[in-house]
Structure formats: C-alpha cells, structure tokens
Design a protein around this motif. Structure first.
Motif, mmCIF file in Angstrom:
data_model
loop_
_atom_site.group_PDB
_atom_site.id
_atom_site.type_symbol
_atom_site.label_atom_id
_atom_site.label_comp_id
_atom_site.label_asym_id
_atom_site.label_seq_id
_atom_site.Cartn_x
_atom_site.Cartn_y
_atom_site.Cartn_z
ATOM 1 N N UNK A 190 0.843 -1.195 0.000
ATOM 2 C CA UNK A 190 0.000 0.000 0.000
ATOM 3 C C UNK A 190 0.883 1.251 0.000
ATOM 4 N N UNK A 191 0.828 2.031 -1.059
ATOM 5 C CA UNK A 191 1.621 3.248 -1.129
ATOM 6 C C UNK A 191 0.695 4.460 -1.191
ATOM 7 N N UNK A 192 1.225 5.579 -0.737
ATOM 8 C CA UNK A 192 0.416 6.784 -0.674
ATOM 9 C C UNK A 192 -0.252 6.901 0.678
ATOM 10 N N UNK A 193 -0.345 8.107 1.181
ATOM 11 C CA UNK A 193 -0.874 8.323 2.522
ATOM 12 C C UNK A 193 -2.314 7.838 2.643
ATOM 13 N N UNK A 194 -3.152 8.177 1.673
ATOM 14 C CA UNK A 194 -4.565 7.806 1.767
ATOM 15 C C UNK A 194 -4.749 6.298 1.778
ATOM 16 N N UNK A 195 -4.057 5.614 0.888
ATOM 17 C CA UNK A 195 -4.197 4.162 0.817
ATOM 18 C C UNK A 195 -3.619 3.494 2.052
ATOM 19 N N UNK A 196 -2.460 3.973 2.503
ATOM 20 C CA UNK A 196 -1.829 3.388 3.687
ATOM 21 C C UNK A 196 -2.679 3.579 4.928
ATOM 22 N N UNK A 197 -3.262 4.769 5.065
ATOM 23 C CA UNK A 197 -4.055 5.061 6.259
ATOM 24 C C UNK A 197 -5.365 4.283 6.284
ATOM 25 N N UNK A 198 -5.928 4.023 5.113
ATOM 26 C CA UNK A 198 -7.237 3.368 5.050
ATOM 27 C C UNK A 198 -7.146 1.848 5.044
ATOM 28 N N UNK A 199 -5.956 1.304 4.797
ATOM 29 C CA UNK A 199 -5.813 -0.137 4.625
ATOM 30 C C UNK A 199 -6.063 -0.878 5.926
ATOM 31 N N UNK A 200 -6.688 -2.036 5.825
ATOM 32 C CA UNK A 200 -6.851 -2.922 6.977
ATOM 33 C C UNK A 200 -6.037 -4.203 6.791
ATOM 34 N N UNK A 201 -5.272 -4.282 5.730
ATOM 35 C CA UNK A 201 -4.401 -5.427 5.471
ATOM 36 C C UNK A 201 -3.255 -4.952 4.582
ATOM 37 N N UNK A 202 -2.369 -5.867 4.230
ATOM 38 C CA UNK A 202 -1.237 -5.499 3.390
ATOM 39 C C UNK A 202 -0.169 -4.731 4.150
ATOM 40 N N UNK A 203 0.829 -4.256 3.417
ATOM 41 C CA UNK A 203 1.972 -3.555 4.010
ATOM 42 C C UNK A 203 1.870 -2.071 3.679
ATOM 43 N N UNK A 204 1.607 -1.236 4.688
ATOM 44 C CA UNK A 204 1.515 0.204 4.433
ATOM 45 C C UNK A 204 2.895 0.808 4.211
ATOM 46 N N UNK A 205 2.918 1.979 3.632
ATOM 47 C CA UNK A 205 4.190 2.638 3.332
ATOM 48 C C UNK A 205 5.007 2.892 4.585
ATOM 49 N N UNK A 206 4.346 3.108 5.702
ATOM 50 C CA UNK A 206 5.070 3.344 6.952
ATOM 51 C C UNK A 206 5.800 2.102 7.442
ATOM 52 N N UNK A 320 1.266 -2.991 11.887
ATOM 53 C CA UNK A 320 0.614 -3.058 10.588
ATOM 54 C C UNK A 320 -0.891 -3.217 10.798
ATOM 55 N N UNK A 321 -1.689 -2.802 9.834
ATOM 56 C CA UNK A 321 -3.143 -2.808 10.030
ATOM 57 C C UNK A 321 -3.701 -4.216 10.149
ATOM 58 N N UNK A 322 -4.843 -4.317 10.778
ATOM 59 C CA UNK A 322 -5.541 -5.586 10.929
ATOM 60 C C UNK A 322 -7.011 -5.407 10.558
#
Length: 333
Positions: A190-206, A320-322
């Motif tokens: 997940x790249x980009x602030x919006x996508x990373x912040x909204x994700x509940x799975x995957x690997x966020x940019x942070x 990471x998100x859950x």
C-alpha cells in the motif's frame, strides 16, 4: 441474546482479535474463524481469496500464517482461563478447515508458559530497521531453540559459510524479484498516505523501512521506486554486516508440518519479543522452489526450511493494520 451468551461472544471476539495479530506473508491475513455456540469451539479456516498464486503456489506460506494465528489463539485462550483442545486438519475432505479449538474449560490442560506470552502478542512487530551488531546471549538462543522444538520445529542459528550461502541465495532472489516484478507483492503493498491510512491489510508505506545502503541484512525493498522514504525518515540506512539469522525447519513438508512451523515460528517470535528482541523475516528465497532447497545445511541434515527469521537488538517496527474482527469471525448456533 442472554447476558451469558453476550459475555461469551465478547470473550470470543477478544480471542480472535489476538489470533489475528499473527504475522502473515505480506500481511494478507489469510484466515477466517467460526465460533459455534453449541459446541463452544472455534474453527480456523484458510481464506483462499487471500492466497498468493505466484509466490506461494503450494499454499505453504498461507498455512504458516494460519499456524501463527492458531498459536496466538491458544495463548489468548490460556490467558483467558480456558483449557483449549486443538485438533489440526480435522476434515480430510476439506483442506480449508485447518484447526478445531474446543474451549470447554475442563477438556484440556493449563499451560502457564503459553499464558505468559500473551502480552507479547500486541507488542510483536516486524521490524525492517537496522539492528545492532551484537550477539544475543547463548542462554537466550538456547531458549528460542527450545521454544521452536516445543511446537515441532527445529531452529538453528547460522554462522560461517552457511550464513554467507543463505545471504547469497536471498540476495539473488531479491534481485530477481526486483527485475521481474512480483504480482502478489504488488497486490499487497500500500503506497500513498490515503491508501496506507485506510488499509486494513497489506503492508503500508510506513512499514517499508529504509533502503539498505550498507550491510548484508536480508531486508526486502518494498518501495521499489514507489516511495522515496520509509518509516525511518531518511530513505537509506546502514544495516548489519553479520545479521543473526535463524532457519526454522520441519522434518517433512506437508500441510501438517506447515501448520506446526507456523506455531513454532510464532512461539519463537513472542518469546523473542518478551526478551527485548526485534524480529523480521526473509522469505524471498522461500518463494522460489529452486532456491528454497539451497538454504538447507547438508551437514546437520535438517528437513525443509519453512522460514528465515532475522533477530537482533533494535527498534521495533510500526504496527501493521488488521482487519476488524467482524470481517474474520462468524458466529453460529
């Protein structure tokens, strides 16, 4: 719903929430849970929609992630005062049913060692940051080996020529992935602030971590040109020249072994977390069958390698998100 049923449902939700904190490949969280009120039991099922056909065609990594979730469930149940009885792969006609966990309090036995690991479930992180160049005490290394053995795994820490070989194989796999691309990785990053912040799975940019400018620690470059910085602020950092790597092996290479390896992996990780260690994984070579077998040490003759674990003293990764519990838990009568 009666007050007793409501209270039980809340307890089960907490158990599943803890189980879902387990690590999984690319944080795909490939599990589902079903709680039976009548049977007072939880069934763990694989979620094939979260499988990775390119990187995990045999579903080995899926089973490892679900095995880790099963171990967390056992720990959480023990901590909550249950005596869970676990049956793995209970239905030979349905591979997706991975485990059945009875919560009837008088059925199993109390394991204080498991309950003691409960606080580490929320503290454990995958850290893609540099670790210190210092060894862990021999006593701690021996304890981690024993923890893996308790779940049917064999953990061996690498040194000398075998460490160099494993690092070479992982680097080859990382370069190949960078050149050819990995559709499974692309799906879950997940790249980009919006996508990373909204994700509940995957690997966020942070969670990417800095790119390696020096050292040989086998950290994966999830950015691959998609991001200029990781969670360290600066885009690059010097990593360990002699990373501490552990190979987790099993005797055989069947679904039952994969589930056991996932439980051994999580028991090792939670123990390491309690002892102040940071951890991460190096799965690049495990995703290619022709490279996976090169990781084995022919001298000590262990079975197939199920995971490469990096350990050391350093900063913990960011959480990471859950997925919400309601997405992974079904309650039936």
């Amino acid at each position: 719903m009666s007050s007793t049923s409501f209270a039980r449902s809340e307890v089960v939700e907490n158990l599943v929430r803890d189980a879902s904190m387990a690590p999984s490949m690319h944080n795909a969280q490939p599990w589902r849970f079903q709680y039976s009120r009548a049977g007072d039991s939880i069934t763990l099922r694989a979620d094939p929609e979260r499988a990775m056909p390119h990187a995990d065609p045999q579903l080995r990594a899926l089973h490892l992630g679900c095995g880790a979730a099963l171990f967390n469930l056992r720990v959480a149940a023990q901590h909550a005062g249950f005596r869970p009885v676990v049956t793995t792969l209970p239905d030979p006609d349905d591979w997706q049913i991975l485990a059945h966990v009875s919560l009837r309090e008088s059925a199993g036995t109390i394991d204080p060692g498991l309950a003691a690991l409960h606080t580490a479930i929320a503290e454990r992180r995958t850290s893609r940051r540099p670790f210190d160049e210092r060894p862990i005490p021999d006593e701690l290394a021996d304890r981690l080996v024993a923890q893996a053995r308790a779940e049917g795994g064999r953990l061996a820490f690498l040194s000398g020529w075998h460490l160099s070989l494993v690092l070479d194989v992982i680097e080859e796999a990382e370069l190949s992935s960078a050149h050819s691309g990995d559709p499974d990785e692309q799906r879950w990053v997940r790249t980009g602030v919006k996508l990373s912040d909204a994700a509940t799975d995957g690997i966020p940019e942070t969670g990417f971590g800095p790119r390696r400018s020096d050292g040989r620690a086998p950290v994966r470059d999830f950015a691959r040109g998609r991001s200029e910085t990781g969670d360290a602020g600066p885009g690059t950092a010097a990593f360990e020249h002699m990373p501490l790597l552990g190979l987790l092996c099993t005797e055989h290479d069947h679904p039952s072994d994969w589930l056991a390896a996932g439980q051994a992996m999580e028991r090792t990780l939670l123990t390491a977390t309690r002892e102040g260690l940071a951890t991460s994984f190096a799965t690049q070579a495990l995703e290619r069958s022709e490279l996976r077998w090169l990781l084995r040490d022919p001298v000590w003759g262990a079975g197939p390698v199920q995971m490469v674990i990096r350990l050391g003293y350093g900063p913990l990764g960011r959480p990471t998100p859950r997925r919400p519990v309601r997405e992974v838990l079904e309650v039936v009568q």
